[in-house]
Design a protein around this motif. Structure first.
Motif, PDB file in Angstrom:
ATOM      1  N   THR A 156       0.832  -1.207   0.000  1.00  0.00           N
ATOM      2  CA  THR A 156       0.000   0.000   0.000  1.00  0.00           C
ATOM      3  C   THR A 156       0.867   1.258   0.000  1.00  0.00           C
ATOM      4  OG1 THR A 156      -1.635  -1.272   1.219  1.00  0.00           O
ATOM      5  CG2 THR A 156      -1.937   1.118   1.180  1.00  0.00           C
ATOM      6  N   ASP A 200      -7.699  -4.483  -2.008  1.00  0.00           N
ATOM      7  CA  ASP A 200      -7.502  -5.327  -0.836  1.00  0.00           C
ATOM      8  C   ASP A 200      -8.825  -5.387  -0.071  1.00  0.00           C
ATOM      9  OD1 ASP A 200      -6.888  -6.568   1.512  1.00  0.00           O
ATOM     10  OD2 ASP A 200      -5.197  -5.269   2.045  1.00  0.00           O
ATOM     11  N   ARG A 252      -8.500  -7.046   4.427  1.00  0.00           N
ATOM     12  CA  ARG A 252      -8.279  -6.316   5.670  1.00  0.00           C
ATOM     13  C   ARG A 252      -9.252  -5.147   5.689  1.00  0.00           C
ATOM     14  NH1 ARG A 252      -4.386  -3.026   7.474  1.00  0.00           N
ATOM     15  NH2 ARG A 252      -3.534  -2.804   5.395  1.00  0.00           N
ATOM     16  N   GLN A 304      -6.702   2.955   4.411  1.00  0.00           N
ATOM     17  CA  GLN A 304      -5.253   3.230   4.452  1.00  0.00           C
ATOM     18  C   GLN A 304      -4.775   3.781   3.103  1.00  0.00           C
ATOM     19  OE1 GLN A 304      -2.727  -0.210   4.970  1.00  0.00           O
ATOM     20  NE2 GLN A 304      -0.858   1.024   4.925  1.00  0.00           N
ATOM     21  N   ASP A 332      -3.528  -1.733  -5.782  1.00  0.00           N
ATOM     22  CA  ASP A 332      -3.063  -2.305  -4.513  1.00  0.00           C
ATOM     23  C   ASP A 332      -3.875  -3.572  -4.237  1.00  0.00           C
ATOM     24  OD1 ASP A 332      -1.836  -2.577  -2.012  1.00  0.00           O
ATOM     25  OD2 ASP A 332      -3.343  -1.314  -1.010  1.00  0.00           O
TER      26      ASP A 332
HETATM   27 MG   LIG Z   1      -1.806  -3.007   2.176  1.00  0.00          MG
END
Ligand SMILES: [Mg+2]
Ligand SMILES: Nc1nc2c(ncn2[C@@H]2O[C@H](COP(=O)(O)OP(=O)(O)OP(=O)(O)O)[C@@H](O)[C@H]2O)c(=O)[nH]1
Length: 453
Positions: free
Chosen positions: A110, A133, A136, A142, A183
């Motif tokens: 990331t 992603d 998570r 993020q 990502d």
């Molecule tokens: Mg990551």
């Protein structure tokens, strides 16, 4: 970054460049130093062994002599290191590029997505990031925060649990960007579900570059990981992160290259501008602390001409160091322009250099000049055999007058010459193993204090 290795490489190349001749002890000490630093940087032990062997072989190859040998050894060290750093990864950017980042948990995907976006936007590209992603919960957020910091458009869907769907949803919008950086989610290990997911993403995203992100801390395990990922998907390049904070950087770098996974970028910090495109040649130049190989070769030539080196070698073998030799040293020193080099150029004195306080090294240039004038005012006989000057006040006065110096200056020069001579004699004995380590230390202390140039 790889500070210790860099420092050692610089020291070694200097040692080779400045040595009057490469004897067995010097070569062995260089090889040992090199080995220690490379192992510390986590470079594969068998590679370290190979390089050591090559250097020894070149050093003791009777067919190569003098300056040619020095060049040969430094070029060899350079080429070997370059070989283990691998080839440069070329990235050609067109108008429609998609980079996908894959890797295990916490490898830096990331962060690197943001860094790449920043890197290319600074170079005039219209860049966006897409967060795929979905494993998570905080991952999307993020990436968004990272992108906000650098003013990059970020496409995420926090609620959606299907990465392919997210991609489909944004497919139209991202068309207006030159470069799309994707990502993805990490895993604990390279397992089937991860490969399956990445395969599917690959099919949908159709990346122009697939980067495997590996942290430097894993050292030589980078090789295994790079290989495994390469077999699973079409990895087109590796990005090694945390080069700044790991002593294992050398391991990760060489191991990845060894697995023929070209290293494309290195991450050198947590900040967004701490990403460097990896060019083995310039990376190595930086490690070695020189512009390029050519510059170094020129330096070797400038340090001393071959004839002079041969002559001094012979003298040393005869354990005679005349004022003419000192004059030769002073001449080469002025060419290089730095006084402390004298210590390095006289075999074995290099290590005493540190013992002389820097302030005493100042003002030496002047003294060098004075000494040269003094020697120039001597007769051949006096130069070759300065002992005849002892207690010969009239000769000393004549020399002083001729060179515009005082008798004290002349006496001082003679005293220093005597001391140097004594040191060189001990050095020759040292090479024959007559003097042990304790003796060397004692000498270093003694001469370190007494020597005044
Ligand atoms: Mg990551
Ligand atoms: N010092 C340093 N830290 C880095 C570098 N790259 C990433 N990091 C840090 O490494 C940690 C993990 O980075 P992430 O970018 O979250 O890693 P990730 O691969 O996305 O992690 P997951 O999404 O959980 O798989 C963060 O604390 C980053 O700040 C680097 O080059 N140097």
């Amino acid at each position: 970054m790889l500070g210790k290795l860099s420092e050692t490489l610089r020291k070694i190349t200097d040692k080779v460049a400045n040595a009057i001749f490469l004897d067995k002890n010097l070569v062995e000490s260089i090889v040992k130093e090199l080995q220690r630093a490379m192992i510390e940087a986590d470079i594969n032990i068998s590679l370290v062994g190979e390089i050591s062997q090559e250097i020894r072989k070149a050093a003791f190859d009777e067919r190569i002599k003098g300056i040619e040998k020095k060049e040969h050894i430094i070029k060899l060290l350079h080429d070997e290191l370059l070989r283990i750093l691998g080839k440069k990864k070329e990235i050609h950017l067109g108008k429609k590029e998609i980079f996908i980042l894959v890797g295990l948990y916490g490898s830096g995907k990331t962060t690197t997505a943001g860094k790449l976006a920043f890197y290319y936007s600074k170079r005039g590209r219209k860049v966006c990031c897409v967060g795929l992603d979905v494993h998570r919960p905080a991952a999307a957020e993020q990436l968004k925060q990272v992108c906000e910091k650098i003013n990059i458009k970020c496409f995420i869907e926090s609620k959606e649990k299907n990465s392919l769907k997210i991609w489909k949803n944004f497919e139209k919008e991202i068309k207006q960007y030159d470069l799309v950086i994707v990502d993805t989610a990490g895993r604990d290990a390279l397992d089937d579900p991860l490969i399956e997911e990445i395969k599917n993403l690959g099919k949908a995203v159709k990346p122009t570059e697939s980067f495997l992100v590996i942290p430097a801390d894993i050292g030589q395990a980078a090789k295994k990981q790079a290989r495994a990922f390469k077999e699973a998907l079409r990895i087109s390049g590796v990005i090694i992160t945390r080069m700044d904070s790991s002593a294992k950087g050398g391991g990760a770098l060489t191991a990845a290259a060894e697995a023929e996974a070209q290293v494309a970028f290195i991450g050198t910090g947590e900040k967004m501008n701490e990403l460097e495109s990896f060019d083995p040649e310039s990376f190595l130049s930086r490690l070695l602390g020189m512009g390029d190989l050519k510059a170094l070769m020129e330096r070797i030539h400038s340090v001393m001409n071959e004839k002079e080196a041969e002559r001094q070698k012979k003298k040393l073998e005869e354990r005679k160091f005349t004022l003419r030799d000192l004059q030769g040293q002073l001449d080469s020193m002025q060419e290089i322009g730095s006084f402390d080099k004298i210590m390095l150029m006289i075999p074995g004195l290099g290590k005493l250099q540190d013992k002389i306080p820097t302030n005493e090294l100042e003002g030496q240039q002047e003294r060098v000049k004075r000494w040269k004038h003094i020697i120039n005012s001597m007769t051949e006989e006096e130069i070759e055999n300065p002992d005849i000057l002892e207690k010969q006040t009239s000769r000393i006065q004549r020399i002083a007058k001729g060179s515009g110096a005082t008798s004290t200056d002349v006496r001082m020069l003679l005293k220093q010459y005597k001391m140097l001579n004594e040191m060189i004699k001990s050095q020759a004995e040292m090479q024959e193993g007559k003097i042990d380590q304790k003796m060397i230390m004692k000498m270093a202390r003694k001469f370190g204090k007494k020597l005044r140039f």
